[in-house]
Design an enzyme around this catalytic site. Structure first.
Site, PDB file in Angstrom:
ATOM      1  CG  HIS B 140       8.488   1.608  -0.918  1.00 14.64           C
ATOM      2  ND1 HIS B 140       7.087   2.068  -1.044  1.00 14.64           N
ATOM      3  CD2 HIS B 140       8.663   1.932   0.295  1.00 14.64           C
ATOM      4  CE1 HIS B 140       6.568   2.833  -0.057  1.00 14.64           C
ATOM      5  NE2 HIS B 140       7.426   2.755   0.954  1.00 14.64           N
ATOM      6  CG  ASP B 170       4.667   0.306   7.310  1.00 11.70           C
ATOM      7  OD1 ASP B 170       3.755   0.430   6.456  1.00 11.70           O
ATOM      8  OD2 ASP B 170       5.970  -0.342   7.187  1.00 11.70           O
ATOM      9  CE1 TYR B 400       1.603  -0.969  -3.925  1.00  9.22           C
ATOM     10  CE2 TYR B 400       2.799   0.505  -5.297  1.00  9.22           C
ATOM     11  CZ  TYR B 400       2.486   0.299  -4.022  1.00  9.22           C
ATOM     12  OH  TYR B 400       2.796   0.933  -2.922  1.00  9.22           O
TER      13      TYR B 400
HETATM   14  N1  MGD Z   1      12.082   5.650  11.963  1.00  9.67           N
HETATM   15  C1  MGD Z   1      11.149   5.402  11.061  1.00  9.67           C
HETATM   16  N2  MGD Z   1      11.181   4.232  10.515  1.00  9.67           N
HETATM   17  C2  MGD Z   1      10.121   3.923   9.491  1.00  9.67           C
HETATM   18  C3  MGD Z   1       9.103   5.111   9.024  1.00  9.67           C
HETATM   19  C4  MGD Z   1       9.181   5.902   9.994  1.00  9.67           C
HETATM   20  O1  MGD Z   1       8.485   7.085   9.634  1.00  9.67           O
HETATM   21  N3  MGD Z   1      10.325   6.440  10.690  1.00  9.67           N
HETATM   22  N4  MGD Z   1       8.155   4.704   8.043  1.00  9.67           N
HETATM   23  C5  MGD Z   1       8.113   3.160   7.937  1.00  9.67           C
HETATM   24  C6  MGD Z   1       7.136   3.234   6.436  1.00  9.67           C
HETATM   25  S1  MGD Z   1       6.035   4.188   6.380  1.00  9.67           S
HETATM   26  C7  MGD Z   1       7.685   2.160   5.594  1.00  9.67           C
HETATM   27  S2  MGD Z   1       6.811   2.049   4.075  1.00  9.67           S
HETATM   28  C8  MGD Z   1       8.750   1.582   5.827  1.00  9.67           C
HETATM   29  C9  MGD Z   1       9.490   1.180   4.425  1.00  9.67           C
HETATM   30  O2  MGD Z   1      10.785   0.159   4.712  1.00  9.67           O
HETATM   31  P1  MGD Z   1      10.953  -0.948   3.738  1.00  9.67           P
HETATM   32  O3  MGD Z   1       9.799  -1.847   3.705  1.00  9.67           O
HETATM   33  O4  MGD Z   1      11.923  -1.895   4.426  1.00  9.67           O
HETATM   34  O5  MGD Z   1      11.016  -0.474   2.177  1.00  9.67           O
HETATM   35  P2  MGD Z   1      12.191   0.159   1.390  1.00  9.67           P
HETATM   36  O6  MGD Z   1      13.316   0.731   2.277  1.00  9.67           O
HETATM   37  O7  MGD Z   1      11.926   0.668   0.315  1.00  9.67           O
HETATM   38  O8  MGD Z   1      12.993  -1.247   1.219  1.00  9.67           O
HETATM   39  C10 MGD Z   1      12.933  -1.961  -0.193  1.00  9.67           C
HETATM   40  C11 MGD Z   1      13.977  -2.804  -0.586  1.00  9.67           C
HETATM   41  O9  MGD Z   1      13.594  -3.508  -1.653  1.00  9.67           O
HETATM   42  C12 MGD Z   1      14.702  -3.683  -2.377  1.00  9.67           C
HETATM   43  N5  MGD Z   1      14.195  -3.663  -3.798  1.00  9.67           N
HETATM   44  C13 MGD Z   1      13.774  -2.716  -4.688  1.00  9.67           C
HETATM   45  N6  MGD Z   1      13.291  -2.901  -5.987  1.00  9.67           N
HETATM   46  C14 MGD Z   1      13.471  -4.285  -5.854  1.00  9.67           C
HETATM   47  C15 MGD Z   1      13.231  -5.341  -6.869  1.00  9.67           C
HETATM   48  O10 MGD Z   1      12.713  -5.080  -7.939  1.00  9.67           O
HETATM   49  N7  MGD Z   1      13.417  -6.644  -6.319  1.00  9.67           N
HETATM   50  C16 MGD Z   1      14.072  -6.850  -5.334  1.00  9.67           C
HETATM   51  N8  MGD Z   1      14.267  -8.315  -5.071  1.00  9.67           N
HETATM   52  N9  MGD Z   1      14.167  -5.997  -4.341  1.00  9.67           N
HETATM   53  C17 MGD Z   1      14.065  -4.854  -4.496  1.00  9.67           C
HETATM   54  C18 MGD Z   1      15.445  -2.553  -2.138  1.00  9.67           C
HETATM   55  O11 MGD Z   1      16.836  -2.507  -2.700  1.00  9.67           O
HETATM   56  C19 MGD Z   1      15.410  -2.497  -0.655  1.00  9.67           C
HETATM   57  O12 MGD Z   1      16.096  -3.409   0.065  1.00  9.67           O
HETATM   58  O13 MGD Z   1       9.594   2.252   6.607  1.00  9.67           O
HETATM   59  C20 MGD Z   1       9.122   2.343   8.047  1.00  9.67           C
HETATM   60  N10 MGD Z   1      10.228   2.877   8.951  1.00  9.67           N
HETATM   61  N1  MGD Z   2      11.216  11.908   0.137  1.00 15.28           N
HETATM   62  C1  MGD Z   2      10.653  10.740   0.569  1.00 15.28           C
HETATM   63  N2  MGD Z   2       9.240  10.670   0.628  1.00 15.28           N
HETATM   64  C2  MGD Z   2       8.465   9.833   0.904  1.00 15.28           C
HETATM   65  C3  MGD Z   2       9.009   8.468   1.498  1.00 15.28           C
HETATM   66  C4  MGD Z   2      10.400   8.484   1.533  1.00 15.28           C
HETATM   67  O1  MGD Z   2      11.026   7.641   2.086  1.00 15.28           O
HETATM   68  N3  MGD Z   2      11.193   9.647   0.966  1.00 15.28           N
HETATM   69  N4  MGD Z   2       8.136   7.519   1.780  1.00 15.28           N
HETATM   70  C5  MGD Z   2       6.979   7.414   1.382  1.00 15.28           C
HETATM   71  C6  MGD Z   2       6.047   6.703   2.301  1.00 15.28           C
HETATM   72  S1  MGD Z   2       6.227   4.914   2.277  1.00 15.28           S
HETATM   73  C7  MGD Z   2       5.250   7.334   3.371  1.00 15.28           C
HETATM   74  S2  MGD Z   2       4.175   6.106   4.519  1.00 15.28           S
HETATM   75  C8  MGD Z   2       4.998   8.808   3.277  1.00 15.28           C
HETATM   76  C9  MGD Z   2       4.793   9.184   4.914  1.00 15.28           C
HETATM   77  O2  MGD Z   2       4.422  10.372   4.788  1.00 15.28           O
HETATM   78  P1  MGD Z   2       4.332  11.218   6.132  1.00 15.28           P
HETATM   79  O3  MGD Z   2       3.972  10.203   7.271  1.00 15.28           O
HETATM   80  O4  MGD Z   2       3.544  12.257   5.798  1.00 15.28           O
HETATM   81  O5  MGD Z   2       6.052  11.567   6.499  1.00 15.28           O
HETATM   82  P2  MGD Z   2       6.780  11.773   7.543  1.00 15.28           P
HETATM   83  O6  MGD Z   2       7.920  12.316   6.978  1.00 15.28           O
HETATM   84  O7  MGD Z   2       6.896  10.563   8.358  1.00 15.28           O
HETATM   85  O8  MGD Z   2       6.087  12.923   8.537  1.00 15.28           O
HETATM   86  C10 MGD Z   2       5.686  14.100   8.216  1.00 15.28           C
HETATM   87  C11 MGD Z   2       6.142  15.224   8.978  1.00 15.28           C
HETATM   88  O9  MGD Z   2       5.816  14.940  10.543  1.00 15.28           O
HETATM   89  C12 MGD Z   2       6.564  15.883  11.316  1.00 15.28           C
HETATM   90  N5  MGD Z   2       6.690  15.089  12.813  1.00 15.28           N
HETATM   91  C13 MGD Z   2       7.358  14.324  13.275  1.00 15.28           C
HETATM   92  N6  MGD Z   2       6.865  14.249  14.503  1.00 15.28           N
HETATM   93  C14 MGD Z   2       5.773  15.113  14.784  1.00 15.28           C
HETATM   94  C15 MGD Z   2       5.121  15.270  15.956  1.00 15.28           C
HETATM   95  O10 MGD Z   2       5.221  14.697  16.943  1.00 15.28           O
HETATM   96  N7  MGD Z   2       4.221  16.240  15.701  1.00 15.28           N
HETATM   97  C16 MGD Z   2       3.916  16.972  14.598  1.00 15.28           C
HETATM   98  N8  MGD Z   2       3.096  17.684  14.482  1.00 15.28           N
HETATM   99  N9  MGD Z   2       4.809  16.650  13.533  1.00 15.28           N
HETATM  100  C17 MGD Z   2       5.711  15.534  13.530  1.00 15.28           C
HETATM  101  C18 MGD Z   2       7.938  15.305  10.769  1.00 15.28           C
HETATM  102  O11 MGD Z   2       9.014  16.590  10.979  1.00 15.28           O
HETATM  103  C19 MGD Z   2       7.611  15.722   9.149  1.00 15.28           C
HETATM  104  O12 MGD Z   2       7.674  17.039   8.428  1.00 15.28           O
HETATM  105  O13 MGD Z   2       5.978   9.243   2.693  1.00 15.28           O
HETATM  106  C20 MGD Z   2       6.256   8.891   1.292  1.00 15.28           C
HETATM  107  N10 MGD Z   2       6.958   9.626   0.678  1.00 15.28           N
HETATM  108 MO   4MO Z   3       5.018   3.965   4.218  1.00 15.04          MO
END
Ligand code: MGD
Ligand code: MGD
Ligand code: 4MO
Ligand code: SF4
Ligand code: SF4
Ligand code: SF4
Ligand code: CA
Ligand code: CA
Lengths: 278, 861
Positions: B140, B170, B400
């Site tokens: 993002h 992811d 995007y």
């Molecule tokens: N435990 C756990 N871990 C997860 C997940 C989970 O459910 N559980 N979900 C996963 C998912 S779905 C995702 S999408 C990933 C996301 O994880 P990442 O892909 O690492 O995403 P962000 O934390 O959004 O990182 C954005 C980075 O870009 C920088 N940035 C923002 N804007 C700009 C810009 O304009 N230019 C530059 N050069 N840098 C910029 C920010 O400062 C930051 O360092 O995390 C995953 N990690």
């Molecule tokens: N505020 C906020 N919103 C986001 C993001 C963020 O970083 N912050 N990231 C965005 C991104 S990149 C993505 S991919 C989406 C992800 O969106 P989702 O994948 O829908 O979000 P999560 O928060 O990973 O999970 C949703 C719910 O799953 C529940 N959960 C965890 N483990 C289990 C399980 O074993 N069983 C069941 N039934 N439920 C479980 C968690 O408690 C949580 O309430 O969110 C987006 N929206």
């Molecule tokens: Mo995501």
């Protein structure tokens, strides 16, 4: 002259914290003399959020978010505690801490029963919400917290004008003071403050399956009879019950009706599993 | 003089969580407001009337709290304000890679920094070829189609040549590796469309099952508090909300009618028991099964126990899930007797459960449950209440993932044919790395995984392709160019990343980011980037496009000319300009810019190729800063899968690409994109691929987690199941760890002894056993790491599980970085998650499967 007040619809509040942060956005790094001095970047919450987590029963948890700006009391203890007019109520009802006169009056912090006043250590200045008077004076319709609220659950305006949004909202909804026992005549009204709750879940004794469609009748201390029907999980709920003695009965076609006395002496009463026999 | 905001300049900008109006005075930001749509010439609100009630579009953007706090971010003391060089890094002498993460930095000029980076690119390409340079951005980036990572970063590096570090899918794990095999939609990475489902739900739905779904928190991506209005309206209409989640999540505590709490990762067992109950009681749609699906007999046979001797009864599921059998039965009965919509994940097809071991089995099972109830029937949808509002999707404005100035790597490729850019770029280097195993690829190649190019969704087969890094003939990695600095917070088992950066194999590391964030502290050269408030760009709120074609969780399509509000702070620069400067030094300046003198010129070009000129002049767009695309309310709604239910040709504004299906014949158009064109209870593709795969068999199975409630050995040492879903009060790492106002929200961090600790949630019964009280400091650990957190003791998390949000930005090691025994004070929960893939053939991250131990922390730090 207008009389400004705020009404907050807690039934629509989602606890997003935008209001708390919008207030910081307005007042941190900005000073609006003679109404407000700059708010320090951290530690003050001119609008704080009090959260009430009610565990109605193990499968129903309700959180009520209570956004809490200064209540702009008509009978304001802070104004009484202030020396040389450092806290004053404007003609439009807004209570202001004068950022110059109040310097050094640290005891103002504890004068507010709502905990709405914060001390700026560096300046020795007690500070609080101004209802964004500098914006009101600039003809803004809403203060920052209300404008930022995605759910538009904060109604700001002139309570003496029956056509204002706040007056209309309060005409349609019963507004309440938060902590009326403080006796300060606050000008912030709440709709949806947490209330005592009664719930339970009904099962069929044989097999312990969830009993849907059970007619549940609750007669409270006030003598009022209220009805509920269990849902597919056998769950029923009575919101906003009065404390005291009452009776509850359960009826389902083909099963023996049941009735029992109960005493509501806590905020939350969960009756557990009630078993119906044939 | 009386204060008036009329003395201030106003600008419009768009963030990754909503459009805003920015007030500026004396070149400083005074305030930031959610954008209101109340001007004379703004699109009038649309409305939907159903069941006697009318819903009217709100008149302002429901932005996120961290956007509301953007001013603090712009002026954060953690901003990078000059280019930096690690003090003990000398490109012509000692490089000291082993000191990355510990040694300090010194400011250098842009000229010096650009020279060092240019020389290193040239040297490394000369010595090893371009594939020795690995490049990636984060998920993002800050908003704007020109500066976005898929635009500027991709264009530059496609021209220079590099090994792309691909994102694993992811966000979509289960959908991609699983649901695709049940209903197709590979070009959407397995996620379903949501067209017009808001209206359909208002009119027809009786109950919504939110399964691993917290839309109040996650919003469906990028739109923050936009969809809550819809759910309040649904409640008003009497629609019942059931939540299945180990955590009583934030949507549930507002709206929930029932909270069912399975042990994490066991949900597939519950799904099977629901299907079993429907079969036993004959309460599924048999006609639909016959006409719309294949392989039901195989599913039925597995459920009934013919395959393994175990019937998947509610009693069986109760043992796995910890949910009482009678509750599962009651849910199954209600589901079958009411018009029920399934909200699987916060956006249809997401959900933390599918980011855990065998999460694909859950995703497939979800599709099949809906298949048994006639998916596509009025009120019977797969829909997470985070999309599907009225919108005019004929109006073209790119998202995007359309690729901006690079020319696009995914999706429907709508920009190119419109002449944007003049010459599209594409990766010249076939070698790829999956970011989930980046450290292993760098430190200990060879590495093998399946699903190369996993993110692009050109076909379902693509995920079956195996690759080994390094690809034959290509180089190992000598240099990493990283845009963004989040991975130590966001990837799995992230001490691996610290170790990778400290490995002498890496000759050179560049980081290009906004803040002094965790990963930046491991670079040799840091390029400071400005925020979106300090540059021009153009973008539509929440518009992803590509693999999320025409999906928006907002109430309005708002296209924003992102006005530069203030000059870049310090010497920071927009990403685009950094790449333009590098390109010039590398002799490819003109190739990169296509002759555009600056971003404004690209922005104007994007305006021209979009449909904007039909509705607003360039001059007016520049001045006003935004345009709201009105929906055509006289158009008949086409709810997402109704065409499939009716067996008509597809009528929604999204369809497979021509390469996928026979799109010329009417018959082809009424098919899903699975091999049979139907919902597949038995996947034909997986059957062909490996009929004996016991981790992802042709018919979805419940497979006990490799690290979960049935893991007998590990449980002895680490008895608690940790779930780490998406942080409620930040967008991943992005708004954390930078002294921001959301740090003061008690759900997010808590101030203890002068330090703001990350929060972990624990059930009162567990807390009592461990002697842990509210706001106690606790140590959370396993073999992969140690993290200090603040305890929140709450009934909202089921017993035996702990809950702490993922993706913090506050990494703060109290010792050697990368050492699994080093204590992290900053709340980097992802040190603890496992780097094991979902399953052997599904190379995606699985944070949901994680066991830990916890103890009250009494030593000082
Ligand atoms: N435990 C756990 N871990 C997860 C997940 C989970 O459910 N559980 N979900 C996963 C998912 S779905 C995702 S999408 C990933 C996301 O994880 P990442 O892909 O690492 O995403 P962000 O934390 O959004 O990182 C954005 C980075 O870009 C920088 N940035 C923002 N804007 C700009 C810009 O304009 N230019 C530059 N050069 N840098 C910029 C920010 O400062 C930051 O360092 O995390 C995953 N990690
Ligand atoms: N505020 C906020 N919103 C986001 C993001 C963020 O970083 N912050 N990231 C965005 C991104 S990149 C993505 S991919 C989406 C992800 O969106 P989702 O994948 O829908 O979000 P999560 O928060 O990973 O999970 C949703 C719910 O799953 C529940 N959960 C965890 N483990 C289990 C399980 O074993 N069983 C069941 N039934 N439920 C479980 C968690 O408690 C949580 O309430 O969110 C987006 N929206
Ligand atoms: Mo995501
Ligand atoms: S709430 Fe407190 S600070 Fe505000 S007017 Fe009343 S007493 Fe004074
Ligand atoms: S009215 Fe103004 S000062 Fe008071 S809480 Fe709201 S934003 Fe803050
Ligand atoms: S902004 Fe509105 S919805 Fe959000 S916490 Fe404040 S009052 Fe509640
Ligand atoms: Ca960018
Ligand atoms: Ca929300």
């Amino acid at each position: 002259m207008a009389k400004y007040a705020m009404a907050i619809d807690l039934n629509k509040c989602i606890g997003c914290y935008n209001c708390q942060i919008a207030c910081k956005d307005e007042h941190v790094y900005n000073a609006f003399p003679p109404i407000a001095a700059e708010q320090p970047a951290f530690g003050q919450f001119w609008l704080s959020i009090e959260e009430r987590e009610q565990v109605w029963d193990p499968s129903h948890i309700k959180v009520t978010y209570i956004p809490k700006p200064c209540q702009h009391c008509d009978d304001a203890p802070c104004a009484k505690a202030a020396e040389n007019g450092a806290v004053y109520k404007r003609d439009d009802g807004i209570v202001i801490i004068d950022p110059e006169k109040a310097v050094g009056q640290k005891e103002l912090v504890s004068s507010c029963p709502y905990g709405s006043i914060y001390l700026n250590e560096e300046k020795g200045l007690p500070q609080k919400c101004t209802f964004c008077a500098h914006l009101v004076d600039d003809n803004w319709q809403e203060p920052r917290c209300a404008q930022s609220c995605p759910m538009s659950c904060m109604y700001f305006g002139d309570v003496e004008d029956p056509e204002s949004r706040i007056s209309k909202f309060l005409a349609a909804n019963q507004g309440e003071a938060f902590h009326p026992e403080y006796g300060t005549k606050p000008n912030v009204y709440y709709v949806g403050l947490p209330k005592p709750n009664l719930s339970g879940t009904v099962r069929l004794a044989e097999g312990n399956e969830c009993a849907a469609n059970v007619a549940v009748t609750f007669t409270g201390a006030d003598g009022v009879k209220r009805q509920a029907v269990t849902d597919c999980f056998g769950d029923f709920q009575f919101k906003n019950v009065a404390p005291g003695k009452g009776t509850i009965t359960y009826e389902l076609a083909g099963y023996a009706p049941q009735s029992s006395p109960l005493v509501l002496d806590r905020e939350i009463t969960f009756l557990g599993e009630i078993k119906l026999n044939r | 003089m009386k204060y008036t905001t009329k003395d201030e300049q106003q600008y419009v900008n768009c963030t990754l969580s909503g459009p805003v109006r920015v007030f500026v005075k004396d070149k400083k930001i005074v305030r930031i407001l959610p954008l209101e749509y109340t001007q004379e010439d703004d699109a009038k609100p649309w409305s939907i009337t159903a069941r006697g009630e009318t819903f009217v579009r709100p008149n302002k953007a429901g932005i996120a709290c961290w956007v509301q706090g953007s001013k603090q971010q712009v002026y954060s003391k953690d901003r990078l304000l000059t280019p930096l060089k690690r003090v003990d890094f000398d490109p012509n002498g000692e490089r000291n890679p082993q000191n990355r993460g510990v040694s300090g930095y010194e400011p250098i000029t842009w000229d010096e920094a650009l020279s060092i980076v240019t020389n290193e690119i040239v040297r490394i390409k000369d010595e090893n070829g371009p594939s020795a340079i690995a490049v990636t951005g984060s998920s993002h980036d800050s908003w704007g189609n020109i500066g976005y990572r898929m635009s500027a970063l991709e264009r530059f590096w496609n021209l220079v040549g590099c090994t792309w570090i691909d994102h694993d899918p992811d966000s979509w794990q289960g959908s991609y590796w699983g649901a695709i095999h049940a209903w197709g939609f590979h070009w959407r990475l397995g996620q379903p469309p949501a067209f017009d489902l808001l209206g359909d739900t208002f009119e027809n739905t009786d109950m919504i099952v939110f399964w691993s779904s917290d839309p109040n928190t996650t919003s469906g991506d990028y739109a923050w508090n936009e969809t809550d209005h819809w759910r309040f309206h649904m409640k008003k209409l009497g629609i019942k909300f059931v939540f299945i989640d180990p955590h009583c999540n934030y949507t549930s505590v507002i709206d929930g009618d029932k909270w069912i709490k399975p042990k994490p990762g066991t949900d597939t067992a519950m799904a099977l028991a629901i299907a079993y109950t429907w079969i036993k009681e004959g309460t599924y749609d048999k006609e639909y099964i016959a006409s719309h699906t294949v392989g039901f007999d195989k599913w039925e046979s597995y459920l009934m126990g013919n395959e393994d001797g175990v019937a998947k009864t509610p009693e069986w599921a109760a043992e796995k899930t910890g949910v009482e059998a009678n509750i599962i039965k009651a849910l199954a009965r209600e589901w079958a007797s009411k018009r029920t919509t399934l909200a699987g994940g916060g956006r249809s097809g997401m959900g933390h459960i599918m980011r855990s071991s065998y999460g694909h089995e859950w995703s497939r099972a979800m599709v099949l449950l809906m298949g048994m109830q006639g998916l596509g029937k009025p009120g019977v949808n797969y829909y997470s209440t985070t999309g599907g509002a009225p919108a005019d999707w004929e109006f073209f404005f790119p998202g995007y993932a359309d690729g901006g100035i690079s020319g696009g790597s995914a999706g429907p490729k709508d920009l190119g044919p419109r002449g944007f850019p003049k010459r599209a770029t594409a990766s010249q280097i076939r070698q790829r790395i999956n970011r989930a195993c980046l450290p292993e690829c760098v430190i200990s190649p060879p590495q093998t995984w399946r699903g190369v190019y996993g993110y692009y969704g050109q076909s379902a087969q693509q995920q079956l392709t195996e690759c080994t890094f390094p690809f034959p003939g290509y180089s190992e990695i000598k240099m990493i160019y990283r845009q963004g600095a989040s991975y130590i917070g966001t990837m799995m088992e992230t001490n691996r990343f610290a170790r990778m950066y400290r490995d002498p194999k890496l000759e050179f590391v560049v980081n290009q980011t906004i803040y002094n964030e965790p990963e930046a502290k491991f670079a040799d050269i840091i390029f400071p980037v400005c925020t979106n408030f300090e540059r021009y760009d153009i973008g539509e709120w929440a518009k992803i496009s590509g693999y999320s074609n025409k999906l928006s969780p907002t109430n309005a399509r708002v296209v924003v000319f992102q006005q530069k509000c203030i000059e870049p702070r310090g010497e920071s620069k927009p990403d685009y300009q950094i790449f333009a400067l590098l390109a010039e030094r590398l002799g490819i300046g003109e190739m990169f810019t296509e002759g555009h003198p600056d971003e404004m010129s690209w922005i104007k070009r994007m305006y021209e190729v979009s449909d904007l000129p039909k509705v607003i002049s360039w001059e007016k767009f520049l001045k006003k800063g935004y345009y709201i695309i009105p929906p055509k309310m006289d158009k008949k709604p086409t709810p997402a899968l109704r065409w499939f239910y009716d067996q008509r040709p597809i009528d929604i504004p999204d369809r497979p690409m021509s390469t996928d299906r026979p799109t010329n014949a009417t018959e082809g158009l009424s098919r899903l994109s699975t091999p049979t064109g139907k919902i597949e209870f038995e996947s034909q593709l997986l059957k062909k691929f490996d009929p004996n795969d016991n981790e992802r068999p042709p018919v979805p199975h419940y497979v006990p987690s490799w690290e979960g409630s049935e893991s007998t050995e590990i449980l002895k040492k680490y008895p608690l199941q940790l779930i780490s879903p998406h942080p409620r009060f930040t967008f991943h790492s992005q708004h954390d760890g930078k002294t921001l106002w959301n740090d003061e929200i008690p759900h997010h961090r808590r101030l203890i002894n002068g330090y703001r600790y990350w929060v972990i949630r624990i059930n009162p019964a567990d807390a009592a056993r461990y002697g842990i009280k509210e706001n106690d400091l606790v140590k959370v650990w396993n073999d992969r790491g140690v993290v200090l957190c603040a305890a929140n003791v709450t009934e909202r998390i089921r017993e035996g599980a702990v809950h702490s949000y993922s993706s913090g930005g506050g990494y703060d090691p109290q010792g050697e970085p990368g050492n699994n025994a080093t204590i992290d004070k900053g709340g980097t929960i992802n040190q603890l998650t496992s780097s094991r893939f979902l399953s052997k053939n599904c190379a995606g991250m699985a944070p949901g499967s994680c066991l830990v131990e916890i103890a009250k922390w009494t030593e000082g730090v």
